[in-house]
Design a protein around this motif. Structure first.
Motif, PDB file in Angstrom:
ATOM      1  N   LEU A 210       6.399 -56.131  29.039  1.00 11.72           N
ATOM      2  CA  LEU A 210       7.410 -55.085  28.911  1.00 11.72           C
ATOM      3  C   LEU A 210       8.129 -55.181  27.567  1.00 11.72           C
ATOM      4  CD1 LEU A 210       9.204 -52.786  29.907  1.00 11.72           C
ATOM      5  CD2 LEU A 210      10.622 -54.511  31.085  1.00 11.72           C
ATOM      6  N   GLU A 211       8.498 -56.383  27.148  1.00 14.86           N
ATOM      7  CA  GLU A 211       9.165 -56.551  25.859  1.00 14.86           C
ATOM      8  C   GLU A 211       8.274 -56.098  24.706  1.00 14.86           C
ATOM      9  OE1 GLU A 211      11.406 -60.324  25.256  1.00 14.86           O
ATOM     10  OE2 GLU A 211      10.745 -60.766  27.294  1.00 14.86           O
ATOM     11  N   LEU A 212       7.015 -56.496  24.748  1.00 16.92           N
ATOM     12  CA  LEU A 212       6.098 -56.128  23.665  1.00 16.92           C
ATOM     13  C   LEU A 212       5.829 -54.625  23.656  1.00 16.92           C
ATOM     14  CD1 LEU A 212       3.575 -59.099  23.957  1.00 16.92           C
ATOM     15  CD2 LEU A 212       5.379 -58.793  22.251  1.00 16.92           C
ATOM     16  N   GLN A 213       5.657 -54.041  24.829  1.00 18.85           N
ATOM     17  CA  GLN A 213       5.459 -52.595  24.890  1.00 18.85           C
ATOM     18  C   GLN A 213       6.664 -51.860  24.303  1.00 18.85           C
ATOM     19  OE1 GLN A 213       4.850 -52.088  29.079  1.00 18.85           O
ATOM     20  NE2 GLN A 213       2.623 -52.336  28.969  1.00 18.85           N
ATOM     21  N   THR A 214       7.856 -52.372  24.611  1.00 18.38           N
ATOM     22  CA  THR A 214       9.073 -51.708  24.138  1.00 18.38           C
ATOM     23  C   THR A 214       9.215 -51.828  22.628  1.00 18.38           C
ATOM     24  OG1 THR A 214      10.125 -52.228  26.268  1.00 18.38           O
ATOM     25  CG2 THR A 214      11.564 -51.544  24.463  1.00 18.38           C
ATOM     26  N   VAL A 215       8.999 -53.037  22.098  1.00 16.79           N
ATOM     27  CA  VAL A 215       9.135 -53.227  20.650  1.00 16.79           C
ATOM     28  C   VAL A 215       8.034 -52.474  19.901  1.00 16.79           C
ATOM     29  CG1 VAL A 215       9.072 -54.892  18.762  1.00 16.79           C
ATOM     30  CG2 VAL A 215      10.327 -55.424  20.852  1.00 16.79           C
ATOM     31  N   TYR A 216       6.774 -52.702  20.282  1.00 17.44           N
ATOM     32  CA  TYR A 216       5.669 -52.058  19.565  1.00 17.44           C
ATOM     33  C   TYR A 216       5.706 -50.536  19.715  1.00 17.44           C
ATOM     34  CZ  TYR A 216       3.503 -56.738  19.378  1.00 17.44           C
ATOM     35  OH  TYR A 216       3.233 -58.061  19.161  1.00 17.44           O
ATOM     36  N   GLY A 217       6.262 -50.047  20.817  1.00 13.01           N
ATOM     37  CA  GLY A 217       6.327 -48.611  21.033  1.00 13.01           C
ATOM     38  C   GLY A 217       7.554 -47.958  20.423  1.00 13.01           C
ATOM     39  N   THR A 218       8.460 -48.758  19.869  1.00 13.89           N
ATOM     40  CA  THR A 218       9.724 -48.237  19.347  1.00 13.89           C
ATOM     41  C   THR A 218       9.910 -48.508  17.860  1.00 13.89           C
ATOM     42  OG1 THR A 218      10.765 -48.645  21.512  1.00 13.89           O
ATOM     43  CG2 THR A 218      12.229 -48.242  19.641  1.00 13.89           C
ATOM     44  N   LEU A 219       9.664 -49.745  17.442  1.00 11.22           N
ATOM     45  CA  LEU A 219      10.019 -50.197  16.093  1.00 11.22           C
ATOM     46  C   LEU A 219       9.386 -49.345  14.999  1.00 11.22           C
ATOM     47  CD1 LEU A 219      11.291 -52.242  14.136  1.00 11.22           C
ATOM     48  CD2 LEU A 219       9.277 -53.707  14.503  1.00 11.22           C
ATOM     49  N   TYR A 220       8.091 -49.106  15.093  1.00 11.13           N
ATOM     50  CA  TYR A 220       7.375 -48.446  13.995  1.00 11.13           C
ATOM     51  C   TYR A 220       7.632 -46.944  13.966  1.00 11.13           C
ATOM     52  CZ  TYR A 220       5.221 -52.822  15.246  1.00 11.13           C
ATOM     53  OH  TYR A 220       5.027 -54.121  15.622  1.00 11.13           O
TER      54      TYR A 220
ATOM     55  N   GLU B 196       2.435 -43.069  15.449  1.00 10.95           N
ATOM     56  CA  GLU B 196       2.337 -41.633  15.666  1.00 10.95           C
ATOM     57  C   GLU B 196       2.154 -41.239  17.126  1.00 10.95           C
ATOM     58  OE1 GLU B 196      -0.899 -40.690  13.102  1.00 10.95           O
ATOM     59  OE2 GLU B 196       0.156 -41.393  11.308  1.00 10.95           O
ATOM     60  N   THR B 197       2.220 -42.198  18.047  1.00 10.60           N
ATOM     61  CA  THR B 197       1.975 -41.873  19.456  1.00 10.60           C
ATOM     62  C   THR B 197       3.244 -42.007  20.287  1.00 10.60           C
ATOM     63  OG1 THR B 197       0.561 -42.298  21.372  1.00 10.60           O
ATOM     64  CG2 THR B 197       1.367 -44.213  20.191  1.00 10.60           C
ATOM     65  N   ASP B 198       3.314 -41.213  21.340  1.00  9.71           N
ATOM     66  CA  ASP B 198       4.323 -41.427  22.370  1.00  9.71           C
ATOM     67  C   ASP B 198       3.639 -41.610  23.729  1.00  9.71           C
ATOM     68  OD1 ASP B 198       3.392 -38.886  22.849  1.00  9.71           O
ATOM     69  OD2 ASP B 198       5.343 -37.890  22.702  1.00  9.71           O
ATOM     70  N   ASP B 199       2.359 -41.947  23.679  1.00  5.72           N
ATOM     71  CA  ASP B 199       1.541 -42.146  24.886  1.00  5.72           C
ATOM     72  C   ASP B 199       1.670 -43.600  25.336  1.00  5.72           C
ATOM     73  OD1 ASP B 199      -0.380 -42.498  26.825  1.00  5.72           O
ATOM     74  OD2 ASP B 199      -1.963 -41.465  25.727  1.00  5.72           O
ATOM     75  N   PRO B 200       2.271 -43.879  26.495  1.00  8.76           N
ATOM     76  CA  PRO B 200       2.404 -45.262  26.964  1.00  8.76           C
ATOM     77  C   PRO B 200       1.068 -45.972  27.105  1.00  8.76           C
ATOM     78  CG  PRO B 200       3.767 -43.786  28.290  1.00  8.76           C
ATOM     79  CD  PRO B 200       2.887 -42.918  27.429  1.00  8.76           C
ATOM     80  N   GLY B 201       0.025 -45.228  27.436  1.00  9.18           N
ATOM     81  CA  GLY B 201      -1.292 -45.839  27.578  1.00  9.18           C
ATOM     82  C   GLY B 201      -1.795 -46.422  26.273  1.00  9.18           C
ATOM     83  N   VAL B 202      -1.561 -45.732  25.175  1.00 10.43           N
ATOM     84  CA  VAL B 202      -1.958 -46.226  23.852  1.00 10.43           C
ATOM     85  C   VAL B 202      -1.187 -47.497  23.526  1.00 10.43           C
ATOM     86  CG1 VAL B 202      -1.992 -45.712  21.384  1.00 10.43           C
ATOM     87  CG2 VAL B 202      -2.608 -43.931  23.043  1.00 10.43           C
ATOM     88  N   VAL B 203       0.105 -47.493  23.808  1.00  9.31           N
ATOM     89  CA  VAL B 203       0.932 -48.678  23.544  1.00  9.31           C
ATOM     90  C   VAL B 203       0.470 -49.852  24.406  1.00  9.31           C
ATOM     91  CG1 VAL B 203       3.270 -49.623  23.595  1.00  9.31           C
ATOM     92  CG2 VAL B 203       2.898 -47.254  22.877  1.00  9.31           C
ATOM     93  N   ASN B 204       0.171 -49.600  25.654  1.00  9.34           N
ATOM     94  CA  ASN B 204      -0.268 -50.670  26.552  1.00  9.34           C
ATOM     95  C   ASN B 204      -1.559 -51.314  26.065  1.00  9.34           C
ATOM     96  OD1 ASN B 204       1.901 -49.821  28.033  1.00  9.34           O
ATOM     97  ND2 ASN B 204       0.725 -49.006  29.758  1.00  9.34           N
TER      98      ASN B 204
END
Length: 391
Positions: free
Chosen positions: A348-358, A255-263
């Motif tokens: 970077l890969e993990l941030q991209t996948v975890y921030g996109t896939l779900y 439910e987030t689009d906040d990069p800080g939360v993903v990081n």
């Protein structure tokens, strides 16, 4: 959510009962190195100049016989000490600088989104390991190094054989030689015809001037290729499984689009899971006094990041997955002069996948009982063999 005592995300309970260490343990070859599980002591020893990463030294605690035989044939900088370690590392480090990795964000996002597009066309249930996790890590590291993705089945198979616990020494050395031979041919080809990627860049800046031989570059390239395949691929799948087991945590990411939360989520998942379960292996160059224990010169040391990352003095309530916590000081990538060179790329890969896939597949769910998920206990990197999911 607190995990069950038998949860496969947790370090072995018998190891956790040993305390911070150092304590003696017995390995496969009868050697008795010192095991260190505490966070503070582990960090201290990883920067101690009296501790060596040279895997050819007597007393070095090898993972298994295959690992020992592999090191006899040749090594990259990860198994060397300074100043040679630092010299070789500097030669290949510029592409991994934060500013250069940041420049890859859009390209990595395109790779991940393209793979998700393909994944969504698969019959359900679909395997996240073979359909997304490893294709992501493979495509990204191939792009980074300048290795043809078309050859990925070959080097993935050889990488698995080289790192498998049940591989005989001959199989391990054979896989290493196959990989190194492949990369040496690629280096020779790129000496004639430069391409995009780290290998050609190092050829131009280091090999042609004579600072690094093609043979040395083949070992370095093999290390970077295998590490880029195994660690990130396993982490994508295992992290997804951990989130599916903790739906309230998954909901935060979804439910987030906040990069800080993903990081923060990436750091916490790396701390919580820590897929490298063979430990940081070292050998003492001099006598080292730790409390009332003396580690003698020539004695092996194994520093366990997976236990250090569950140290309650540094991570309160460490057995709880909490993607809102600040876990940036975890030791999943090591610490000190030998910390993982590829950390910025993996993150970077993990941030991209975890921030996109779900967000793209909001109804993603496990398609089998958790007890039926096949975990990988037979390699250097921990993970799952398959992760059947549906949506």
């Amino acid at each position: 959510m607190l995990k069950e005592p038998a949860c496969p995300f947790d370090p072995p309970s018998a190891m956790r009962e040993l305390g911070a260490g150092p304590v003696r343990v017995r390995l496969w070859d009868g050697s008795t190195p010192w095991l260190v599980t505490g966070y503070d002591l582990g960090r201290k020893l990883l920067v101690d100049p009296r501790v060596s990463a040279d895997s050819t030294r007597s007393g070095y605690p090898h993972f298994d016989l295959g690992s020992r035989e592999r090191r006899k044939d040749g090594r990259s900088f990860v198994a060397l000490d300074d100043p040679e370690h630092a010299r070789q590392r500097r030669m290949v480090s510029p592409p991994f600088a934060i500013r250069n990795i940041d420049a890859l964000k859009d390209e990595v996002a395109d790779i991940v989104n393209g793979l998700i597009d393909e994944f969504l066309t698969r019959p359900r249930p679909a395997d996240l390991v073979g359909g997304l996790a490893f294709p992501t890590s493979t495509k990204v590291i191939c792009r980074m190094l300048g290795v043809p993705y078309a050859d990925h089945e070959f080097f993935q198979d050889e990488s698995t054989r080289m790192l498998h616990r049940d591989s005989s020494p001959d199989m391990v050395v054979g896989a290493q030689e196959a990989l190194r031979g492949y990369l040496r041919e690629l280096i020779d080809r790129q000496l004639r015809e430069p391409a995009d990627g780290l290998i050609s860049e190092v050829i131009e800046t280091q090999v042609r001037p004579g600072a690094l031989s093609p043979e040395q570059l083949s070992y370095i390239s093999m290390t970077l290729l295998v590490a880029g395949l195994e660690t990130t691929g396993n982490m994508i799948a295992l992290g997804t499984l951990a989130l599916l087991r903790n739906p309230e945590q998954l909901a935060v990411l979804r439910e987030t689009d906040d990069p800080g939360v993903v990081n923060r989520a990436v750091d916490e998942l790396l701390r919580y899971l820590n897929i490298s379960h063979s430990g940081r292996r070292r050998v003492a160059l001099e006598d080292i006094t730790v409390g009332d224990v003396v580690i003698r010169a020539g004695e092996g040391i194994i520093l366990t990041s997976e236990l250090a990352n569950r140290d309650p003095d540094n991570f309160p309530d460490p057995d709880r997955l909490d993607i809102t916590r600040d876990a940036a000081h975890h030791l999943a990538f090591g610490f000190g002069p030998h910390h993982c060179l590829g950390r910025p790329l993996a993150v970077l890969e993990l941030q991209t996948v975890y921030g996109t896939l779900y967000r793209r597949i909001p109804t993603l769910r496990l398609a089998v009982d958790f007890a039926d998920v096949p975990f990988k206990y037979d390699g250097v990197a921990y993970g799952v063999r398959e992760l059947p999911v549906s949506w």
